[in-house]
Design an enzyme around this catalytic site. Structure first.
Site, PDB file in Angstrom:
ATOM      1  NE  ARG A   1      -5.142   4.804  -4.886  1.00  0.00           N
ATOM      2  CZ  ARG A   1      -5.686   4.768  -3.676  1.00  0.00           C
ATOM      3  NH1 ARG A   1      -5.138   4.070  -2.709  1.00  0.00           N
ATOM      4  NH2 ARG A   1      -6.791   5.432  -3.427  1.00  0.00           N
TER       5      ARG A   1
ATOM      6  CG  ASP B   1      -1.837   1.253   1.160  1.00  0.00           C
ATOM      7  OD1 ASP B   1      -2.582   1.399   0.175  1.00  0.00           O
ATOM      8  OD2 ASP B   1      -1.750   2.087   2.072  1.00  0.00           O
TER       9      ASP B   1
ATOM     10  CE  LYS C   1      -3.614   1.980   4.715  1.00  0.00           C
ATOM     11  NZ  LYS C   1      -3.415   3.297   4.155  1.00  0.00           N
TER      12      LYS C   1
ATOM     13  CB  SER D   1      -5.669   1.909   0.057  1.00  0.00           C
ATOM     14  OG  SER D   1      -4.908   2.722   0.894  1.00  0.00           O
TER      15      SER D   1
HETATM   16  N1  URA Z   1      -6.689   6.492   3.114  1.00  0.00           N
HETATM   17  C1  URA Z   1      -5.949   5.415   2.781  1.00  0.00           C
HETATM   18  O1  URA Z   1      -5.289   4.805   3.611  1.00  0.00           O
HETATM   19  N2  URA Z   1      -5.977   5.030   1.491  1.00  0.00           N
HETATM   20  C2  URA Z   1      -6.704   5.653   0.547  1.00  0.00           C
HETATM   21  O2  URA Z   1      -6.688   5.230  -0.590  1.00  0.00           O
HETATM   22  C3  URA Z   1      -7.451   6.772   0.924  1.00  0.00           C
HETATM   23  C4  URA Z   1      -7.427   7.171   2.218  1.00  0.00           C
END
Ligand code: URA
Length: 425
Positions: free
Chosen positions: A170, A163, A189, A185
């Site tokens: 991104r 990520d 986590k 994403s």
């Molecule tokens: N927070 C994240 O951790 N990822 C995203 O893509 C957007 C907000």
């Protein structure tokens, strides 16, 4: 099986469903540096336009989790629950919520981030407390969870490392605002963090990622589906972010407001949302027999807060940083405050020094904005309404520019209800 990056990009571009093998290969190869940014950029843009099927999204999220470790918190011998907010202005809810839920018998392992742009970061806020450290080693993390019941700290590099690379890419390729990419994403986590239960606070409105309720609901449903598919009991609330939460946006000012809530006071909306999320966390973790309002009233939550701050080197009694400069903005008219735009306030706080533009920038603990009235309340022309805090007076004009048109009295704007929806599997 051999997979070719160009075949994967072409398939996604043409709307052909990717196989789990292709997805696992892409995530693994990008994380270890075998395929370059330009090919993954093209794939992300194809995902942006084509979306992902549920099977693709499950495989993608799984591959991101498998790029690092998935923590096992079962040795704690206690239910665990975590909360994630998609981010908003004045959103300090983690600060009172984590100790409150811990005081009710559910451990809260909260790996948090720093702010970027107009939304503040939990770690930046807590770092306004003298001595407090965001970095906690694995052994101390588990000890604090066992002894205090709550830890809010920085995520290590071992949690969904895919990520980190994908999010950075991104960010520079215009592919952040994609529901499957945001959901995978966040959830990779959160699932890797190892909590039994997860409550999502999906914000909606001008100060949020998702500006309209339907997109926020879709993001919430997507994330709840991913959590449940990974064996994590997950619930989402969709909540208002058309105006900021509470009466303060920034770092020290939000810590001070959180301490007021823990002391049994604080703004009504912050108390309401803290209790709503605490009830969801407790119920999802199997403890719906406990009333969090009681733990707030009798000081148990405050007691956990003090121990949680001290365990990470902070002094809960130390004075918080104060700004070198203050600037007051008065109410433009007499009547009901019907607009206090979340995005504008967030940008103003950021420009005053509370937030950063690049992730390596420092933030000011003292910077922020406080306001004396919330949406729906009466104001009188000329009364002090906003107070801007900064260490650097040169920042004030740009903050005032951000606030142009942000305040409305008797405009007929209808504020959203605080909790708009509850999404379950
Ligand atoms: N927070 C994240 O951790 N990822 C995203 O893509 C957007 C907000």
């Amino acid at each position: 099986m051999s997979v070719d990056a160009i075949d994967v990009i072409r398939a996604k571009r043409d709307g052909v469903e990717l196989t789990p093998e292709q997805i696992r290969w892409v995530i693994r190869s990008y994380t270890d540096g075998t395929i370059p940014d330009e090919q993954v950029s093209a794939l992300l843009m194809a995902v942006f336009f084509r979306g992902m099927t549920p099977a693709e999204l499950t495989a993608w999220t799984r591959a991101m989790i498998d790029s690092g470790v998935r923590k096992d918190l079962s040795p704690l011998g206690r239910p665990t629950a975590d909360k994630h907010s998609t981010g908003g202005v004045g959103d300090k809810i983690t600060l009172p919520l984590a100790p409150l839920v811990a005081a009710c018998g559910v451990a809260v392992p909260q790996l948090s981030g720093r702010g970027l742009g107009h939304t503040g970061g939990t770690l930046d806020k807590l770092e306004a407390i003298p001595g407090w450290r965001a970095d906690v080693g694995e052994a101390d993390y588990l000890r604090q969870l066992r002894e205090v019941g709550a830890v809010v700290c920085a995520a290590g590099n071992d949690l969904a490392p895919a990520d980190k690379k994908l999010y950075a890419l991104r960010d520079v390729t215009g592919t952040v605002e994609s529901i499957p990419l945001i959901a995978s994403s966040i959830m990779s986590k959160k699932i890797a963090e190892g909590a039994d239960a997860l409550v999502l606070d999906v914000k909606t409105g001008s100060g949020a990622f998702m500006k309209d309720v339907d997109s926020s609901r879709e993001l919430a449903r997507t994330m709840v589906g991913l959590g449940e598919a990974a064996g994590v009991r997950t619930v989402a609330l969709v909540t208002a972010m058309d105006r900021p939460l509470g009466r303060a946006a920034g770092n020290a000012v939000e810590v001070a407001e959180s301490v007021e809530v823990l002391a049994g006071g604080g703004p009504a909306d912050v108390v309401e949302l803290t209790l709503a999320l605490a009830r969801e966390m407790l119920a999802t973790a199997g403890r719906d027999d406990v009333d969090p309002a009681e733990a707030l009233r009798d000081g148990r939550a405050m007691d956990v807060w003090r121990r949680m701050i001290a365990a990470q080197g902070g002094d809960p009694d130390a004075p918080l940083p104060t700004p070198a400069e203050r600037h007051v903005v008065t109410a433009p008219a007499t009547g009901t405050l019907t607009r206090l735009d979340a995005y504008a306030l967030g940008v103003a706080a950021w420009r005053l020094g509370a937030g950063r533009s690049r992730k390596e920038d420092p933030v000011s603990g003292a910077a922020g904005v406080v306001w004396t009235a919330g949406v729906g309340e009466q104001v009188t022309a000329g009364q002090p309404l906003l107070e801007l805090h900064t260490d650097d007076a040169d920042r004030i004009p740009r903050a005032l520019e951000a606030l142009e048109g942000a305040v409305g009295v008797d405009t007929g704007d209808e504020p959203l209800p605080l909790v708009l929806d509850r999404i379950t599997a």
